[in-house]
Structures are given as C-alpha cells and as structure tokens.
Write a protein that holds these residues in place. Structure first.
Motif, mmCIF file in Angstrom:
data_model
loop_
_atom_site.group_PDB
_atom_site.id
_atom_site.type_symbol
_atom_site.label_atom_id
_atom_site.label_comp_id
_atom_site.label_asym_id
_atom_site.label_seq_id
_atom_site.Cartn_x
_atom_site.Cartn_y
_atom_site.Cartn_z
ATOM 1 N N ILE A 1 0.810 -1.219 0.000
ATOM 2 C CA ILE A 1 0.000 0.000 0.000
ATOM 3 C C ILE A 1 0.846 1.273 0.000
ATOM 4 O O ILE A 1 0.421 2.297 -0.547
ATOM 5 N N GLU B 1 -2.813 6.994 8.098
ATOM 6 C CA GLU B 1 -4.042 6.179 8.172
ATOM 7 C C GLU B 1 -3.744 4.683 8.332
ATOM 8 O O GLU B 1 -4.641 3.898 8.620
ATOM 9 N N LEU B 2 -2.494 4.306 8.117
ATOM 10 C CA LEU B 2 -2.153 2.875 8.177
ATOM 11 C C LEU B 2 -2.134 2.360 9.609
ATOM 12 O O LEU B 2 -1.864 3.105 10.548
ATOM 13 N N THR B 3 -2.414 1.078 9.767
ATOM 14 C CA THR B 3 -2.402 0.445 11.084
ATOM 15 C C THR B 3 -1.030 0.580 11.738
ATOM 16 O O THR B 3 -0.912 0.771 12.947
ATOM 17 N N PRO C 1 1.675 -2.847 7.390
ATOM 18 C CA PRO C 1 1.275 -4.095 8.060
ATOM 19 C C PRO C 1 1.409 -5.290 7.120
ATOM 20 O O PRO C 1 0.833 -5.286 6.034
ATOM 21 N N VAL C 2 2.184 -6.292 7.557
ATOM 22 C CA VAL C 2 2.394 -7.466 6.703
ATOM 23 C C VAL C 2 1.165 -8.374 6.762
ATOM 24 O O VAL C 2 0.389 -8.361 7.723
ATOM 25 N N SER C 3 0.978 -9.161 5.710
ATOM 26 C CA SER C 3 -0.197 -10.048 5.649
ATOM 27 C C SER C 3 0.123 -11.297 4.838
ATOM 28 O O SER C 3 -0.688 -11.790 4.077
ATOM 29 N N TRP D 1 -5.654 -4.043 0.355
ATOM 30 C CA TRP D 1 -4.446 -4.573 0.989
ATOM 31 C C TRP D 1 -4.840 -5.025 2.384
ATOM 32 O O TRP D 1 -5.202 -4.205 3.226
ATOM 33 N N VAL D 2 -4.739 -6.327 2.642
ATOM 34 C CA VAL D 2 -5.214 -6.892 3.906
ATOM 35 C C VAL D 2 -4.449 -6.310 5.088
ATOM 36 O O VAL D 2 -3.226 -6.200 5.053
ATOM 37 N N ALA D 3 -5.204 -5.913 6.121
ATOM 38 C CA ALA D 3 -4.639 -5.436 7.398
ATOM 39 C C ALA D 3 -3.988 -4.058 7.336
ATOM 40 O O ALA D 3 -3.499 -3.556 8.347
ATOM 41 N N ALA D 4 -3.981 -3.432 6.164
ATOM 42 C CA ALA D 4 -3.290 -2.139 6.046
ATOM 43 C C ALA D 4 -3.932 -1.066 6.918
ATOM 44 O O ALA D 4 -3.247 -0.265 7.540
ATOM 45 N N HIS D 5 -5.268 -1.079 6.977
ATOM 46 C CA HIS D 5 -5.968 -0.054 7.755
ATOM 47 C C HIS D 5 -6.644 -0.651 8.976
ATOM 48 O O HIS D 5 -7.046 -1.803 8.958
ATOM 49 N N PRO D 6 -6.798 0.144 10.025
ATOM 50 C CA PRO D 6 -7.416 -0.352 11.257
ATOM 51 C C PRO D 6 -8.873 -0.773 11.018
ATOM 52 O O PRO D 6 -9.507 -0.253 10.118
#
Lengths: 80, 138, 138, 80
Positions: free
Chosen positions: A10, A46-48, A76-78, B133-138
């Motif tokens: 992202i 905005e990212l986790t 955040p890795v996935s 994109w998985v997990a990218a945002h809360p």
C-alpha cells in the motif's frame, strides 16, 4: 543526506512509485525519517502501522541511518 | 533448513521430503491456501507482493528462533508463494520434523504465527467490486 | 471424511488432496514415521497389528468427535498403516482443513492424541536383540 | 454360555491363538468375563491395562454379554 527508500504494497500505491528519495539531516534517526515521511505523505498516518527496515532488519526509532543503508517502509504485513 | 520464496506453484511434496529425517518420528505441516471468502466478501484471487531479500532473511530468522525454542527440532522447510494466486492455491507451506509429536505441533504453529507477524509479504485481496491490501488499515 | 487402514505404503499426497476445500484457508497435517530409536534402543523395524473393524470404527468416531468440538472443521482424512514397517516409513497421517489456522492445529492434534488413546492398533518394536509390544507393561 | 473372544497383540501371544472360547454364566457381565480370564491367564494381570470391546465399542464393567456379541480383548494400544 539523501536516502533511498524502497516501497511495497500500500505504501507503493500511496506514493505511486516503488522507490522514494528523501532528504534528511546527516545521521538522521529512523524516527526523524518517519516524521519527514508523515509530513510528505499524510495518508501514511491512516495505516495500522508503518515500520522501517534497515538492511533487512526491523529498525528501532533511535537507530541512526547512513546513506548506504538499504531502507524500506514496511506497512502491516499479511503473508501466510 | 530449506527456506524459499517462489512465484511458481508450491510443491508440497518437496517440502515434506525436505524434513524427512530417520531420527524424527513426527512431521507437522501447515498449508495456507487461498479461501473463496474473507470477512464475508467473495474473493476472486489474491496478489502477494514480497520484499524478497528481507522476506527470506526473516523466514530464516524465524526458523532459527524456533530451533532455539525447541532444540530437538530436526528439519524445517518454509516455502512462501508470491505473485498472483487463484482460489485453492497454496500460499505458504511450513513443515517441521521432531522426535516426538507435541513439539512438532508447537514448533510449526510458532513458525507460521511468527511468519505472519514479521515476514514482509503483503496480500491484496481482489473482490468482484474492488480490492484491498489486507490489514493495512485499522 | 476419509478414514483408511492399509497394509500398503501411505500416500500422503492423497490424504492432502482429500482435505482440499475452497472454503478452507488452513490445512494441518500430522505424519507419524518410524524412528530409528525408541527409549534409547536402536529400532530395526516395526510391526503394527490392528483390530481392523474396531480400528476403522474408532477412527471414524474420533473424527466425528473433532467435528463436534470444532464445528468449523471442513474435511478430515486419517490413514493408518498396519503390517511391517521399516525406518522412515509413514505409520499414520492425519490431515484436516479449516477456515482459519488455529483450529487446524488444535483439531489435528486432538485427533492424533485421541487416536493414540483409543484406536485398537498395536506396535511391536523389533530391536537387534529382541522385540517388545509397546506400552503393554508398566 | 460360550463366548468367542478375539485376541490381538500381546494377548494373542500370551494365549498362543488369535481366538479364545470362554464359558460363563448366562448374562455374564464384562467384569465377570475379566475375572474368569484373569483366572485362566495369570499373565494378563501383568499388563498395564486390559479392556474389553463389545461390537467395536469399549465396554463398561457392568455391561451384559450375549452369545452373538463380537467380543475382543484390548491390551494397551500403541498406534499412531
């Protein structure tokens, strides 16, 4: 100094490029780089999470950066 | 220790062969595959992007950490796929061999759990009406 | 559910194929193989004897019990070997598929642990200087 | 009544046969069968455990036995 930052997932989409060049003070820390990037790219906030990797290791906020370090942003890795 | 990142279909049998060991009575294998749904949405396919060099380094570190925690660990094989995957495709295989079975479950679960936390690989889920994109945002 | 008892070499790939399920993102597999030693003694080979009818019935019951405990369990495959086995041969394979990974580990471990407690199969270890029915005596 | 008992593993070795016929009272229980077998084969007492299976299920001590039940002795299992 100028730092080259590799981008993935992202962050690559947000920046619109797989790589980014950032100017920082000499001996900038990871935290200082993060502050500069957040200023340039508000959407990063905005990212986790958004870690910085230096030479394939996760870097602590107070780690000093050098021009030849291999630096990457790690959203955040996935995997798996 | 066999650690791989590939854009080709994963050969599960090769991972199993890599952990074969006459001193090991137990082999545990975890295979992660692409599901047809995620949080209620229909998944059409996935794209995995990897920071190859760091991903391989971190997978190796996870395997080494497992060996520190379970010194009786015999063999470890980790293969992660990258690129475009369809439903049912294998995304990751972790295989471990140990003398006894309890440690094979514990070590394999530790490895896949830790891979999911630290290995720089990113999954983009493609739906019929968009992607994320998985997990990218809360 | 695929439950088998066989005197032929176990085809691990067939067990994995049996649990393939587009709604399952996780497959956990336990493979029990013949070790070259047991409680410090060098094992030459093993002989497994089974009460076939009851063994198949009890393996089926274990799989059903696992499905009661983990209702999200998708597929289960259990194959146990009987007869003469050499070092490295596969004695048992348990494979399960679930939507998410934690349950795949828990259900697979429950199944193999319970199989070892209730399925009427007996292992005779052959050493260079004799043999023993495992666990028969205190 | 006469009961046919299937034997496996070490019990087959102790008895020297894969099957055994035992005479018991009508409607004998599993526990009564076990007592009779222990009398005939003292080496059974050396085993870690010795269960009785009736029609492929583990049987409770008070279960009544019938002539056509499929009965087996189950010494400590060691599969897997």
């Amino acid at each position: 100094m100028k730092l080259k930052i590799s981008l993935f997932g992202i962050t690559k989409e947000i920046v619109g490029s797989p790589e980014l060049e950032v100017s920082t003070a000499e001996n900038a820390t990871v935290a200082e780089l993060q502050t500069e990037l957040a200023r340039q790219y508000p959407r990063f906030a905005e990212l986790t999470s958004l870690a910085v990797a230096v030479n394939s290791e996760y870097a602590a906020p107070d780690q000093l950066l050098r021009p030849h370090d291999e630096i990457a942003l790690i959203p955040p890795v996935s995997g798996g | 220790m066999q650690i791989e990142l590939t854009d080709q279909p994963i050969d599960v049998a090769a991972a199993l062969a890599a952990v074969q060991d006459d001193g090991a009575g137990a082999v545990n294998t975890f295979i992660g595959t692409v599901r047809n749904q995620s949080t209620g949405k229909k998944v059409v396919r996935l794209d995995y992007e990897a920071y190859d060099k760091m991903a391989l380094h971190q997978m190796r570190r996870v395997a080494e950490l497992a060996r520190e925690k379970w010194p009786m660990l015999r063999q470890v094989a980790i293969t992660h796929r990258k690129g475009r995957l369809e439903i049912g495709d294998v995304a990751v295989v972790v295989a471990v061999s140990t003398p006894h079975r309890a440690e094979s479950f514990a070590a394999c679960q530790f490895i896949i759990d830790t891979i999911k936390q630290v290995v720089p690989i990113w999954k983009k889920e493609e739906y019929e009406d968009g992607s994320v994109w998985v997990a990218a945002h809360p």
